[in-house]
Design an enzyme around this catalytic site. Structure first.
Site, PDB file in Angstrom:
ATOM      1  N   ARG A 135       0.813  -1.234   0.000  1.00  0.00           N
ATOM      2  CA  ARG A 135       0.000   0.000   0.000  1.00  0.00           C
ATOM      3  C   ARG A 135       0.841   1.277   0.000  1.00  0.00           C
ATOM      4  NH1 ARG A 135      -2.969  -3.183   3.548  1.00  0.00           N
ATOM      5  NH2 ARG A 135      -4.766  -4.097   2.506  1.00  0.00           N
TER       6      ARG A 135
ATOM      7  N   LYS B 116       2.002  11.122 -11.692  1.00  0.00           N
ATOM      8  CA  LYS B 116       1.063  10.235 -12.407  1.00  0.00           C
ATOM      9  C   LYS B 116       1.798   8.947 -12.729  1.00  0.00           C
ATOM     10  CE  LYS B 116      -2.242  13.044 -14.950  1.00  0.00           C
ATOM     11  NZ  LYS B 116      -2.756  13.308 -16.300  1.00  0.00           N
TER      12      LYS B 116
ATOM     13  N   GLU C  21       6.831  17.406 -25.929  1.00  0.00           N
ATOM     14  CA  GLU C  21       6.259  17.870 -24.652  1.00  0.00           C
ATOM     15  C   GLU C  21       6.829  19.242 -24.280  1.00  0.00           C
ATOM     16  OE1 GLU C  21       3.846  16.067 -23.442  1.00  0.00           O
ATOM     17  OE2 GLU C  21       4.287  13.933 -23.681  1.00  0.00           O
TER      18      GLU C  21
ATOM     19  N   LYS D 215       5.768  22.405 -15.371  1.00  0.00           N
ATOM     20  CA  LYS D 215       5.000  21.251 -14.884  1.00  0.00           C
ATOM     21  C   LYS D 215       4.795  21.359 -13.376  1.00  0.00           C
ATOM     22  CE  LYS D 215       3.689  16.640 -15.232  1.00  0.00           C
ATOM     23  NZ  LYS D 215       3.800  15.380 -15.928  1.00  0.00           N
TER      24      LYS D 215
ATOM     25  N   GLU E 244      -5.696  16.672 -11.002  1.00  0.00           N
ATOM     26  CA  GLU E 244      -6.340  16.963 -12.282  1.00  0.00           C
ATOM     27  C   GLU E 244      -7.817  17.307 -12.151  1.00  0.00           C
ATOM     28  OE1 GLU E 244      -4.472  14.976 -15.578  1.00  0.00           O
ATOM     29  OE2 GLU E 244      -6.350  14.920 -16.665  1.00  0.00           O
TER      30      GLU E 244
ATOM     31  N   ARG F 133      -4.604  20.857 -14.606  1.00  0.00           N
ATOM     32  CA  ARG F 133      -3.592  19.885 -15.000  1.00  0.00           C
ATOM     33  C   ARG F 133      -3.922  19.207 -16.322  1.00  0.00           C
ATOM     34  NH1 ARG F 133      -0.311  15.477 -11.297  1.00  0.00           N
ATOM     35  NH2 ARG F 133       0.887  14.654 -13.044  1.00  0.00           N
TER      36      ARG F 133
ATOM     37  N   ASN G 239      -2.335  17.975 -21.309  1.00  0.00           N
ATOM     38  CA  ASN G 239      -2.645  16.928 -22.292  1.00  0.00           C
ATOM     39  C   ASN G 239      -2.978  17.479 -23.669  1.00  0.00           C
ATOM     40  OD1 ASN G 239      -2.279  14.513 -20.824  1.00  0.00           O
ATOM     41  ND2 ASN G 239      -4.111  15.010 -19.638  1.00  0.00           N
TER      42      ASN G 239
ATOM     43  N   HIS H 262      -2.977  15.185 -26.660  1.00  0.00           N
ATOM     44  CA  HIS H 262      -2.884  13.812 -26.173  1.00  0.00           C
ATOM     45  C   HIS H 262      -4.125  12.974 -26.463  1.00  0.00           C
ATOM     46  CE1 HIS H 262       0.703  15.233 -24.244  1.00  0.00           C
ATOM     47  NE2 HIS H 262       0.917  14.102 -23.617  1.00  0.00           N
TER      48      HIS H 262
ATOM     49  N   HIS I 266      -3.267   9.780 -28.094  1.00  0.00           N
ATOM     50  CA  HIS I 266      -3.522   8.460 -27.497  1.00  0.00           C
ATOM     51  C   HIS I 266      -4.293   7.574 -28.464  1.00  0.00           C
ATOM     52  CE1 HIS I 266      -3.016   9.793 -23.012  1.00  0.00           C
ATOM     53  NE2 HIS I 266      -1.873   9.652 -23.645  1.00  0.00           N
TER      54      HIS I 266
ATOM     55  N   HIS J 230       5.503   8.037 -28.135  1.00  0.00           N
ATOM     56  CA  HIS J 230       4.494   8.883 -27.483  1.00  0.00           C
ATOM     57  C   HIS J 230       4.561  10.332 -28.007  1.00  0.00           C
ATOM     58  CE1 HIS J 230       1.873  10.461 -24.396  1.00  0.00           C
ATOM     59  NE2 HIS J 230       2.808  11.311 -24.015  1.00  0.00           N
TER      60      HIS J 230
END
Ligand code: NAD
Ligand code: ZN
Length: 444
Positions: A201, A223, A265, A307, A317, A321, A325, A328, A332, A345
């Site tokens: 955990r 993330k 990026e 960032k 987010e 945030r 993207n 993206h 994606h 990517h």
């Protein structure tokens, strides 16, 4: 020393306190359109400020108390630039500089317990694992370091590969006082971070990013996660590291195509929130492509600052945030539809950015000079400006339907609006513009 909380401009204080509940999307845009007004918490521990390409930031200093014994000349060439990610009791430093893996104290101060598991892959491991083990153990005989070497590639960023990390950690009987270290690009960073979040955990975790992509983006902000066959990064956790150590020397072995992918990026930060940085990139792209060390160090530092600012304001987010993207959602779809690992990517993000920009222009939100500048800079960076020919409108639509930014059946997109450096995160657009963009970029 200013903290982000008390250095916020009034407008951003308001934005920060109500991030999760913008009244309207227009309201949301207005509140976030000038995020550069904030001041980042900085660390100044007393050694010379590192000057990069003649550009200095009063908010970032290069220093390390442990380096005091070095001569000033030596210290100024080796001292890291430090960018702080300000998240209250989960704040952490990003160290940026050349030769940082030869400074064991930087890493060792962030190790908890006596046992470390380095997670890397079969490309990066042979290049840097010994150096990292040395940095973790030099003068520190109480610490024992083990490693797990994963297969290299986006297509292995899945549950099966993640299990290998848990298998190793359990076989070694690691307990809660261990530290996981991610050594590699974004794939390793995302997987190791997720493993650290889930193992027992949650155990301590350090990022040592070795690609431009990971150094300017994925290692910062917490993330973590893996892909599902139906979509990228759909399974994961927000989990912050103890520190990010960026040794820019690791970029010397990075293939050109990977370097360019990371620059997608860097360009993104300029477009969504930092017009000055975009202008700097327009002048310095040839230097970045040639791996000029000081230009690259500045691009990494400025990207991490951008960032860190965004993450400090909106860690989970709630809204702001999501602007990171840009490109993206389309990107994606390319990565998923075309097969993980076919396009890098950043390549998918570059083509996706052109599509988002095309849609912004169709909506009348930006003028055509911005469209041209974006094409130019992506071409200078040798990045694609159209999706693969095999992508169809249907492929885009089916993947975009499971995007994490779909809320109540509405696909929210990051689109440019207004002068360069401004964007919106919005589901409030004319759907015809999206259709027209998809048809303009796909043959069927
Ligand atoms: N968590 C986030 O916020 C975030 C942000 C952006 C991207 N990402 C994720 O990051 C991943 C992409 O990261 P990436 O572009 O770093 O890809 P990657 O991790 O696959 O690395 C690219 C390639 O370079 C190799 N490599 C890494 N460092 C090297 C070095 N120093 N020398 C030689 N080879 C080296 C790797 O082994 C790999 O083959 C994607 O999965 C993406 O979803 C996550
Ligand atoms: Zn990305």
């Amino acid at each position: 020393m200013a903290s982000t909380a008390n250095a916020l401009s009034p407008s951003l204080s308001a934005a920060n306190s109500s991030i999760s509940k913008p009244k309207t999307l227009h309201d949301f845009y207005l509140r976030f359109k000038n995020p550069n007004a904030i001041s980042l918490r900085s660390k100044r521990v007393g050694l010379p400020v590192l000057r990069l390409s003649g550009i200095t930031s009063p908010r970032v200093s290069a220093s390390s108390a442990q380096l005091m014994h070095q001569s000033v000349g030596e210290a100024s060439s080796r001292a890291p630039t430090i960018v702080e990610v300000d998240l209250g009791n989960r704040s952490y430093p990003i160290y940026i500089g050349s030769g940082l893996l030869d400074q064991p104290e930087l890493l060792q101060r962030h190790v908890h317990g006596k046992r470390v598991l380095v997670v890397t892959n079969n490309t990066v491991g042979p290049l840097y694992l010994d150096k990292v083990v040395d940095a973790l153990t030099r003068g520190n005989p109480n610490v024992s370091v083990e490693s797990v070497i994963l297969p290299d590639g986006e297509k292995y960023k899945n549950m099966e590969t993640l299990m290998k990390v848990f298998d190793k950690a359990i076989e070694l009987r690691l307990d809660r006082r261990c530290t996981f270290v991610a050594l590699g690009g974004g794939v390793i960073g995302d997987m190791c971070g997720f493993a650290a979040a889930a193992f027992l955990r949650g155990v301590n975790f350090i990022q040592i990013p070795t690609t431009v992509m990971a150094q300017v983006d994925s290692s910062v902000g917490g993330k973590t996660g893996i892909n599902h066959t139906l979509g990228k990064n759909l399974i994961g956790a927000f989990y912050q590291p103890q520190c990010v150590l960026i040794d820019t020397d690791t970029l010397n072995t990075l293939p050109d195509r990977e370097l360019a992918s990371g620059l997608a990026e860097v360009i993104k930060y300029g477009l969504i929130r930092d017009a000055k940085f975009f202008e700097w990139q327009e002048k310095n792209m040839p230097k970045l492509m040639a791996r000029d060390p000081s230009a690259m160090a500045y691009a990494i530092k400025r990207s991490c600052e951008n960032k860190a600012e965004v993450v400090s304001l909106d860690e989970k987010e709630g809204g702001l945030r999501a602007t990171l993207n840009l490109g993206h959602t389309f990107g994606h779809a390319i990565e998923t539809g075309f097969g993980y690992g076919q396009w890098l990517h950043g390549e998918a993000v570059a083509a996706g950015t052109v599509m988002a920009v095309d849609m912004s222009y169709r909506l009348g939100w930006i003028d055509d000079s911005i469209v041209k500048r974006i094409h130019n800079i992506l071409q200078q960076a040798k990045l694609p400006t159209t999706p693969p020919e095999t992508m169809t409108v249907e492929m885009f639509k089916s993947v975009m339907a499971v995007d994490k930014k779909v809320a109540d059946g509405l696909l929210r997109l990051i689109l440019l609006k207004g002068p360069l450096g401004n964007c919106v995160f919005s589901g409030d657009y004319d759907g015809k513009a999206l259709d027209d963009t998809l048809h303009a970029f796909c043959k069927s």
